[in-house]
Design a protein around this motif. Structure first.
Motif, PDB file in Angstrom:
ATOM      1  N   ARG A 154       0.829  -1.207   0.000  1.00  0.00           N
ATOM      2  CA  ARG A 154       0.000   0.000   0.000  1.00  0.00           C
ATOM      3  C   ARG A 154       0.866   1.261   0.000  1.00  0.00           C
ATOM      4  O   ARG A 154       0.490   2.269  -0.591  1.00  0.00           O
TER       5      ARG A 154
ATOM      6  N   ILE B 136       1.751   3.094  -3.164  1.00  0.00           N
ATOM      7  CA  ILE B 136       0.755   3.968  -3.776  1.00  0.00           C
ATOM      8  C   ILE B 136       0.812   5.322  -3.061  1.00  0.00           C
ATOM      9  O   ILE B 136       0.793   5.372  -1.833  1.00  0.00           O
TER      10      ILE B 136
ATOM     11  N   GLY C  11      -1.181   5.881   0.069  1.00  0.00           N
ATOM     12  CA  GLY C  11      -1.851   4.589   0.228  1.00  0.00           C
ATOM     13  C   GLY C  11      -1.866   4.034   1.634  1.00  0.00           C
ATOM     14  O   GLY C  11      -2.474   2.991   1.881  1.00  0.00           O
TER      15      GLY C  11
ATOM     16  N   ASP D 237      -7.258   2.832   4.457  1.00  0.00           N
ATOM     17  CA  ASP D 237      -6.653   1.786   3.629  1.00  0.00           C
ATOM     18  C   ASP D 237      -6.087   0.664   4.490  1.00  0.00           C
ATOM     19  O   ASP D 237      -6.161  -0.508   4.110  1.00  0.00           O
TER      20      ASP D 237
END
Length: 251
Positions: A122, A125, A128, A133
């Motif tokens: 994650r 990103i 992210g 998330d």
């Protein structure tokens, strides 16, 4: 004086990057704030990425062995302190043994942790790692700082033999060269080489000067130009003379 180190091959470039990352993870993991521990974990993931090459450990072990053999040849030199030499050789032996004792690939203990790898994925990103998330990571960031530090220590400790080996090699490299004063006339300096091969250049300049060096080097020529620091315009050469010190470092 501010020192600019310029690696001249990919191997030294990688070692310098790892040295910087280990320094950062040690700094951030010793703090208390959640955002600082987040930075420590991000840096650990960067170490994993840089060390992903399968031959990283073997290359470092080979370099330590080369340095050990080179230092052994200095025993008969009257200019060498036997006590200092024995200390360096002992450190090399200890670092090599610690690396040999590292189980599996570098960072395998982290790569096998599904929770950590889900966070790493994650974090690739932009933005992210927000709480929506990664709620479990958000929970971890709200744990007691001591608990987070213990986790970071657990993830970092298996990598420390690598850091020890890197520090020894870079310390020997930095101490290997002789330093000479030079002047860049109107911000530009050029020196033709004589086939001399170095692994790294160390350039020291007065930190009060509003310029930074841009270095281009190979075994045939060295080109340095000092450009105005922090300029929002197109790169512009600093047109005053710049006195600096230069060291060619070689293993």
């Amino acid at each position: 004086m501010i020192c600019y180190e310029h690696p001249l091959n990919e191997r030294i470039r990688t070692l310098l990057r790892l040295e910087d990352l280990f320094d950062k993870v040690a700094f951030f993991s010793a703090r208390d704030e959640a955002i600082e521990h987040h930075s420590a974990l991000v840096t650990l993931f960067e170490i994993l990425d840089v060390t992903s090459r399968a031959d990283m450990k073997s290359e470092l072990l080979q370099e330590l062995e080369r340095q050990k053999q080179a230092l052994e040849t200095l025993r008969k030199s009257p200019d060498i302190s036997e006590g200092a030499l024995n200390e360096v050789l002992s450190n090399i032996q200890a670092a090599s043994q610690s690396m040999l004792n590292m189980a599996g690939k570098i960072g395998e203990h982290m790569r096998e942790d599904e929770w950590l790898m889900s966070i790493k994925q994650r974090m690739g990103i932009p933005g992210g790692a927000c709480e929506f998330d990664l709620p479990s990571y958000h929970y971890w960031l709200h744990l007691d700082p001591l608990l987070r530090r213990n986790d970071l220590k657990e993830w970092l400790e298996p990598l420390l033999p690598l850091e020890e080996g890197i520090n020894i090699v870079l310390n020997l490299l930095r101490r290997s060269g002789k330093t000479f004063p030079h002047t860049a006339r109107r911000g530009v300096f050029q020196q033709m080489g004589s086939g001399r091969v170095a692994h790294m250049l160390c350039l020291k300049v007065d930190e009060s000067l509003p310029c930074v060096p841009e270095i281009s080097a190979n075994k045939y020529a060295l080109n340095i130009r000092f450009v105005i620091s922090g300029s929002r315009q197109k790169t512009k050469i600093y047109e005053d003379d710049v006195a600096f010190e230069l060291t060619f470092c070689n293993l």
